[in-house]
Design a protein around this motif. Structure first.
Motif, PDB file in Angstrom:
ATOM      1  N   GLY A  16      44.619  46.416  40.749  1.00 23.93           N
ATOM      2  CA  GLY A  16      45.027  46.975  39.461  1.00 23.93           C
ATOM      3  C   GLY A  16      44.034  48.000  38.948  1.00 23.93           C
ATOM      4  N   GLY A  17      42.736  47.696  39.103  1.00 26.89           N
ATOM      5  CA  GLY A  17      41.723  48.654  38.683  1.00 26.89           C
ATOM      6  C   GLY A  17      41.779  49.932  39.490  1.00 26.89           C
ATOM      7  N   ALA A  18      42.036  49.794  40.787  1.00 22.72           N
ATOM      8  CA  ALA A  18      42.123  50.985  41.644  1.00 22.72           C
ATOM      9  C   ALA A  18      43.303  51.860  41.245  1.00 22.72           C
ATOM     10  CB  ALA A  18      42.243  50.556  43.104  1.00 22.72           C
ATOM     11  N   LEU A  23      45.106  56.859  38.357  1.00 25.37           N
ATOM     12  CA  LEU A  23      45.883  57.494  37.295  1.00 25.37           C
ATOM     13  C   LEU A  23      45.005  58.177  36.254  1.00 25.37           C
ATOM     14  CD1 LEU A  23      48.603  54.717  36.714  1.00 25.37           C
ATOM     15  CD2 LEU A  23      48.869  56.885  37.939  1.00 25.37           C
ATOM     16  N   GLY A  24      43.691  58.184  36.523  1.00 23.42           N
ATOM     17  CA  GLY A  24      42.768  58.852  35.617  1.00 23.42           C
ATOM     18  C   GLY A  24      42.321  58.002  34.450  1.00 23.42           C
ATOM     19  N   GLN A  25      42.621  56.694  34.474  1.00 23.34           N
ATOM     20  CA  GLN A  25      42.234  55.795  33.392  1.00 23.34           C
ATOM     21  C   GLN A  25      40.963  55.041  33.787  1.00 23.34           C
ATOM     22  OE1 GLN A  25      43.962  55.759  30.458  1.00 23.34           O
ATOM     23  NE2 GLN A  25      45.243  57.380  31.367  1.00 23.34           N
ATOM     24  N   SER A  26      39.843  55.748  33.879  1.00 24.34           N
ATOM     25  CA  SER A  26      38.604  55.137  34.353  1.00 24.34           C
ATOM     26  C   SER A  26      38.121  54.027  33.423  1.00 24.34           C
ATOM     27  CB  SER A  26      37.525  56.206  34.507  1.00 24.34           C
ATOM     28  OG  SER A  26      37.332  56.893  33.286  1.00 24.34           O
ATOM     29  N   ALA A  27      38.245  54.231  32.106  1.00 26.47           N
ATOM     30  CA  ALA A  27      37.801  53.192  31.170  1.00 26.47           C
ATOM     31  C   ALA A  27      38.635  51.928  31.334  1.00 26.47           C
ATOM     32  CB  ALA A  27      37.887  53.712  29.736  1.00 26.47           C
ATOM     33  N   ALA A  28      39.964  52.100  31.445  1.00 22.62           N
ATOM     34  CA  ALA A  28      40.840  50.946  31.635  1.00 22.62           C
ATOM     35  C   ALA A  28      40.558  50.249  32.969  1.00 22.62           C
ATOM     36  CB  ALA A  28      42.297  51.388  31.573  1.00 22.62           C
ATOM     37  N   ALA A  29      40.234  51.071  33.999  1.00 25.17           N
ATOM     38  CA  ALA A  29      39.900  50.488  35.297  1.00 25.17           C
ATOM     39  C   ALA A  29      38.658  49.609  35.193  1.00 25.17           C
ATOM     40  CB  ALA A  29      39.699  51.587  36.329  1.00 25.17           C
ATOM     41  N   GLY A  30      37.652  50.113  34.427  1.00 22.55           N
ATOM     42  CA  GLY A  30      36.438  49.324  34.243  1.00 22.55           C
ATOM     43  C   GLY A  30      36.721  48.005  33.555  1.00 22.55           C
ATOM     44  N   TRP A  31      37.565  48.048  32.512  1.00 22.92           N
ATOM     45  CA  TRP A  31      37.937  46.805  31.837  1.00 22.92           C
ATOM     46  C   TRP A  31      38.679  45.852  32.787  1.00 22.92           C
ATOM     47  CZ3 TRP A  31      36.089  44.832  27.614  1.00 22.92           C
ATOM     48  CH2 TRP A  31      35.536  45.668  26.624  1.00 22.92           C
ATOM     49  N   ALA A  32      39.553  46.392  33.618  1.00 26.68           N
ATOM     50  CA  ALA A  32      40.306  45.550  34.563  1.00 26.68           C
ATOM     51  C   ALA A  32      39.364  44.854  35.539  1.00 26.68           C
ATOM     52  CB  ALA A  32      41.324  46.397  35.319  1.00 26.68           C
ATOM     53  N   TRP A  33      38.373  45.595  36.042  1.00 28.64           N
ATOM     54  CA  TRP A  33      37.438  44.984  36.995  1.00 28.64           C
ATOM     55  C   TRP A  33      36.543  43.953  36.314  1.00 28.64           C
ATOM     56  CZ3 TRP A  33      36.575  50.598  38.924  1.00 28.64           C
ATOM     57  CH2 TRP A  33      37.565  50.903  39.883  1.00 28.64           C
ATOM     58  N   SER A  34      36.161  44.234  35.059  1.00 26.81           N
ATOM     59  CA  SER A  34      35.347  43.259  34.326  1.00 26.81           C
ATOM     60  C   SER A  34      36.137  41.975  34.091  1.00 26.81           C
ATOM     61  CB  SER A  34      34.899  43.851  32.989  1.00 26.81           C
ATOM     62  OG  SER A  34      34.054  44.965  33.185  1.00 26.81           O
ATOM     63  N   ILE A  35      37.409  42.136  33.672  1.00 28.65           N
ATOM     64  CA  ILE A  35      38.254  40.963  33.448  1.00 28.65           C
ATOM     65  C   ILE A  35      38.469  40.197  34.760  1.00 28.65           C
ATOM     66  CG2 ILE A  35      40.597  40.255  32.811  1.00 28.65           C
ATOM     67  CD1 ILE A  35      40.601  42.605  30.805  1.00 28.65           C
ATOM     68  N   THR A  36      38.488  40.925  35.858  1.00 24.73           N
ATOM     69  CA  THR A  36      38.619  40.284  37.173  1.00 24.73           C
ATOM     70  C   THR A  36      37.391  39.449  37.499  1.00 24.73           C
ATOM     71  OG1 THR A  36      40.039  42.046  38.015  1.00 24.73           O
ATOM     72  CG2 THR A  36      38.855  40.725  39.651  1.00 24.73           C
ATOM     73  N   ALA A  37      36.197  39.985  37.207  1.00 22.80           N
ATOM     74  CA  ALA A  37      34.959  39.330  37.615  1.00 22.80           C
ATOM     75  C   ALA A  37      34.590  38.147  36.731  1.00 22.80           C
ATOM     76  CB  ALA A  37      33.822  40.351  37.624  1.00 22.80           C
ATOM     77  N   LEU A  38      34.876  38.211  35.452  1.00 21.49           N
ATOM     78  CA  LEU A  38      34.383  37.188  34.524  1.00 21.49           C
ATOM     79  C   LEU A  38      34.948  35.786  34.796  1.00 21.49           C
ATOM     80  CD1 LEU A  38      34.189  39.247  31.200  1.00 21.49           C
ATOM     81  CD2 LEU A  38      32.301  38.428  32.645  1.00 21.49           C
ATOM     82  N   PRO A  39      36.234  35.598  35.115  1.00 19.72           N
ATOM     83  CA  PRO A  39      36.698  34.244  35.460  1.00 19.72           C
ATOM     84  C   PRO A  39      35.982  33.659  36.673  1.00 19.72           C
ATOM     85  CG  PRO A  39      38.558  35.643  34.930  1.00 19.72           C
ATOM     86  CD  PRO A  39      37.367  36.549  35.018  1.00 19.72           C
ATOM     87  N   VAL A  40      35.657  34.523  37.640  1.00 16.76           N
ATOM     88  CA  VAL A  40      34.897  34.044  38.798  1.00 16.76           C
ATOM     89  C   VAL A  40      33.502  33.625  38.362  1.00 16.76           C
ATOM     90  CG1 VAL A  40      33.995  34.653  41.078  1.00 16.76           C
ATOM     91  CG2 VAL A  40      36.236  35.507  40.360  1.00 16.76           C
ATOM     92  N   ALA A  41      32.898  34.419  37.440  1.00 17.18           N
ATOM     93  CA  ALA A  41      31.586  34.042  36.911  1.00 17.18           C
ATOM     94  C   ALA A  41      31.656  32.690  36.211  1.00 17.18           C
ATOM     95  CB  ALA A  41      31.082  35.117  35.950  1.00 17.18           C
TER      96      ALA A  41
END
Length: 759
Positions: A16-18, A23-41
């Motif tokens: 999803g982040g990729a 699509l040029g939404q770099s900020a949204a991509a960053g949020w998607a990857w952060s949301i992806t990582a935090l449950p694993v953390a």
């Protein structure tokens, strides 16, 4: 969250982040990857907290720090890749454990749950828990034998491969003992249950398997200790890189590549893989701890009866009174012996059947428990039993019969036959050495075992020939169970020690040894429960497989740790020097994880020491040739008797000529058949330049001696020929008997590897 669900979450988040980034939404991509990582953390944090509550620092704390630091330092993609590393590592661990424990879980999955009980009104389907001793059970084709029992029909064909690793089916006849867990590979048959399902062999195997699967390997605990040190080293390197350069990103890169997944996953996977590999060979190892101890064994102690020997008496010598023929005496003994279940009686009856002697059943044999059997054959009163038994029945004078004191001392038993109050034959019986035993002990020395000792309750004189044949380092005879424990403890002081046994009296020594190895196929449940390793195949050479698998698995576990942590250490240095970005480090560490775990899984493959020749096809004739050996041994005995009888003069020549004709009719065709089909196929599978060459050379020597005997018989039949030819003829007969007996023994040992698959 399950392992696969966690991995799916991370993969979807990365994807999803990729897409957002594309699509040029770099900020949204960053949020998607952060949301992806935090449950694993959060998942990792729970594991770390549990470790802390248990009084330990969780080794995943580095991964937790790497994810949180990446998100905090605006490196969300790095955090997501580290999350992928954690989730992927756990999923890979689950897959690897599934591969490693496949043989173990297959045993559990095959456990029978239903049985067909035969009743007066028909067939009743019952749960296996309802099976009672004495029930008649019907086992259809493809079904698993639900309980131990005795075959009630004429014959049955069983597939034991899941239990023993042997690929060929086993054929049983009426009265044969059936083990639960075997699969019916032929037509339906009935069995009479001798144990309930819970008390049967397969239930015991399942209990052992569960113990093995649940035990945590000590090497994994050792890996945890190394990981704790690695945490400290990581903190020093990351903190040092940050302090030296002032660049926090370098510290993050060090944290990313230092995640100790290879250390905490590779060791237990390798050991569990070794346990799975052993299970596929019919060996149950009760956990990684037992496997590790087995890998370090340097001294092996063996019980004698049922372990180094077959545990079954066989006829080794006999003597008869003047006027009584050997076969006639053995036939009479066999007829009486059929009326007794004593091991001596079973051996004598078996020897008579092996010589195809007619054995009619007696109407009313009289057996004295532990003493002997009395009965009448063709109107003649016969006694068969010990010297004391005969004496109580009025037969005190054994005449010229009687084994020498030396023979009696080493024999398992001596039995006399009396006819109408007169002793007419004596039979010497002994427990035979397992055919695979000599090769097994030589292979153990090649694996690094430096001392081998036999512990037995038998007399020293009976144990000495076995010890000499096997080249044992020491013998402890007349050992009670308490003395066996004392010897085990004494030997364990100087070297890691294993004890091998099969009986109830061996169970205490098995429990006292560093590793107890139980012969579980024919041994007692007490020995199997006390042992750390249980052999489900009644073959001593499986011990070699067990130790070879243990040594290789432990070596692979240590190598996997060294590989993973060595590569991680190099990556840490590169990251500290600025050659690796956090994202590149995360990708690299994922590759290191996969490499270490896949390397650990190589323990599933057979090592070179486990290599066994492929089974011989039926066309090789191994079964037929081995079946002929009993008759050839009988012929060898007849040669010795003929040589002993030559003092009577030339009147013994017709008997010697008849023996020479038998040699040409039985021995020489047997040898030619072996050289035509059996030996070439065996040589292909054994390997080497000419593995069957020595046996063929012995064939040649036997043929030459047969020719000499024929020539000497012809010379002795000429005028005044007896005086000149009798001496050389007698020597040739003795040489031929010794050569033939030795050849049969050597051939059986050389081909012992194929005997199990042909049986």
């Amino acid at each position: 969250m399950s392992r696969m669900a966690l991995l799916a979450w991370v993969l979807l988040g990365l994807l999803g982040g990729a897409i957002l980034l594309a699509l040029g939404q770099s900020a949204a991509a960053g949020w998607a990857w952060s949301i992806t990582a935090l449950p694993v953390a959060a998942h990792v944090a729970i594991g770390v907290a549990r470790s802390l509550l248990g009084g330990k620092l969780g080794v995943d704390i580095i991964a937790l720090a790497a994810i949180l630091a990446a998100v905090a330092m605006s490196e969300p993609l790095t955090g997501a890749v580290v999350a992928l590393m954690v989730a992927g590592g756990e999923a890979l661990e689950g897959w690897a454990e599934g591969r490693a424990t496949r043989a173990l879980t297959a045993l559990l999955a095959r456990a029978p749950r239903q049985a067909a009980r035969v009743t007066a009104s028909g067939i009743e389907e019952i749960g296996v828990a309802a099976i009672a001793v004495g029930d008649i059970l019907l086992v259809r084709k493809g079904e698993t034998v639900p309980a131990d029992g005795v075959l009630e029909d004429e014959a049955a064909t069983l597939d034991d491969s899941a239990l023993t690793g042997e690929s060929l089916p086993v054929n049983l006849l009426r009265g044969g003992k059936l083990r639960s867990g075997a699969v019916n590979a032929g037509g339906a048959f009935r069995l009479r249950a001798t144990h309930t399902a819970d008390a049967s062999s397969y239930a015991a195997i399942i209990r052992l398997t569960r113990d093995a699967a649940e035990a945590r390997p000590p090497l994994a605990r050792l890996a945890d200790q190394w990981a704790l040190g690695f945490v400290a080293l990581t903190a020093i390197v990351a903190g040092g890189a940050w302090a030296w350069t002032g660049d926090a990103v370098r510290a993050l890169a060090v944290l990313v590549v230092a995640t100790p997944c290879p250390l905490i996953l590779a060791a237990p996977i390798a050991l569990v893989a070794g346990i799975g590999r052993a299970a596929s060979r019919g060996i149950v190892i009760k956990g990684g701890g037992a496997l590790e101890r087995l890998a370090r064994i340097r001294t092996v102690l063996f019980d004698k009866t049922g372990t180094l020997t077959t545990g079954q008496l066989r006829l080794v010598a006999m003597d008869v009174a003047p006027g009584m023929e050997r076969d006639a005496a053995l036939r009479l003994a066999g007829i009486l012996a059929q009326g007794s279940t004593h091991p001596v009686s079973e051996a004598l009856a078996g020897a008579a059947r092996a010589r195809a002697l007619d054995l009619p059943l007696l109407d009313a044999p009289e057996e004295a428990a532990g003493g002997g059997v009395a009965g009448s054959v063709a109107g003649q009163h016969l006694l068969l039993g010990s010297q004391a038994f005969l004496a109580r029945r009025g037969v005190a004078d054994l005449g010229s019969l009687g084994a020498s004191p030396a023979v009696v001392a080493v024999a398992g038993s001596v039995s006399w036959l009396a006819q109408e109050g007169r002793a007419v034959a004596v039979f010497v019986l002994a427990d035979g050495l397992r055919p695979e035993a000599p090769r097994t002990l030589r292979a153990l020395r090649a694996l690094g075992v430096t001392r081998m000792v036999m512990l037995t309750g038998d007399r020293a004189a009976a144990a000495a020939p076995i010890a000499a044949a096997l080249r044992l380092d020491a013998v402890q005879a007349d050992c009670a169970p308490a003395q066996k424990i004392a010897v085990v403890q004494q030997e364990s002081v100087t070297a890691p020690t294993a004890m091998v046994g099969d009986g109830i009296n061996d169970a205490p020594a098995l429990a006292a040894a560093g590793v107890g190895i139980a012969m579980g196929a024919q041994g007692t449940a007490a020995a199997a429960e006390a042992g750390d390793v249980v052999l489900l195949v009644d073959r001593l050479d499986r011990i070699v497989d067990a130790i070879a698998i243990a040594q290789r698995s432990r070596r692979i576990a240590l190598q996997a740790i060294a590989l993973g942590m060595g590569l991680s250490g190099l990556a840490m240095i590169a990251a500290a020097m600025g050659f690796l970005t956090p994202l590149a480090g995360a990708v690299l560490q994922e590759g290191i994880d996969v490499a270490a775990i896949l390397f650990a899984l190589t323990a599933l493959r057979p090592g070179w020491r486990e290599a066994t020749p492929a089974p011989l096809p039926a066309s090789a004739g191994l079964v037929e040739r081995q079946a002929e050996h009993a008759a050839l041994r009988h012929l060898a005995e007849a040669l010795r008797d003929a040589a002993d009888a030559m003092g009577a003069g030339p009147e013994s020549l017709p008997d010697i000529a008849a023996l020479e004709a038998r040699l040409r009719a039985e021995v020489l065709p047997h040898q030619r058949a072996e050289e035509r089909t059996l030996y070439p196929l065996a040589a292909q599978r054994l390997g080497g330049l000419d593995p069957m060459g020595p046996l063929i050379r012995m064939h040649t020597a036997i043929e030459v001696l047969v020719g000499e005997v024929g020539n000497l018989i012809a010379a002795a039949q000429g005028p005044d020929g007896w005086a000149a030819a009798s001496g050389p003829l007698r020597r040739s007969l003795f040489e031929l008997e010794a050569m033939l007996s030795l050849h049969l023994t050597i051939e059986e040992e050389a081909l012992a590897e194929f005997n199990a698959t042909a049986a």
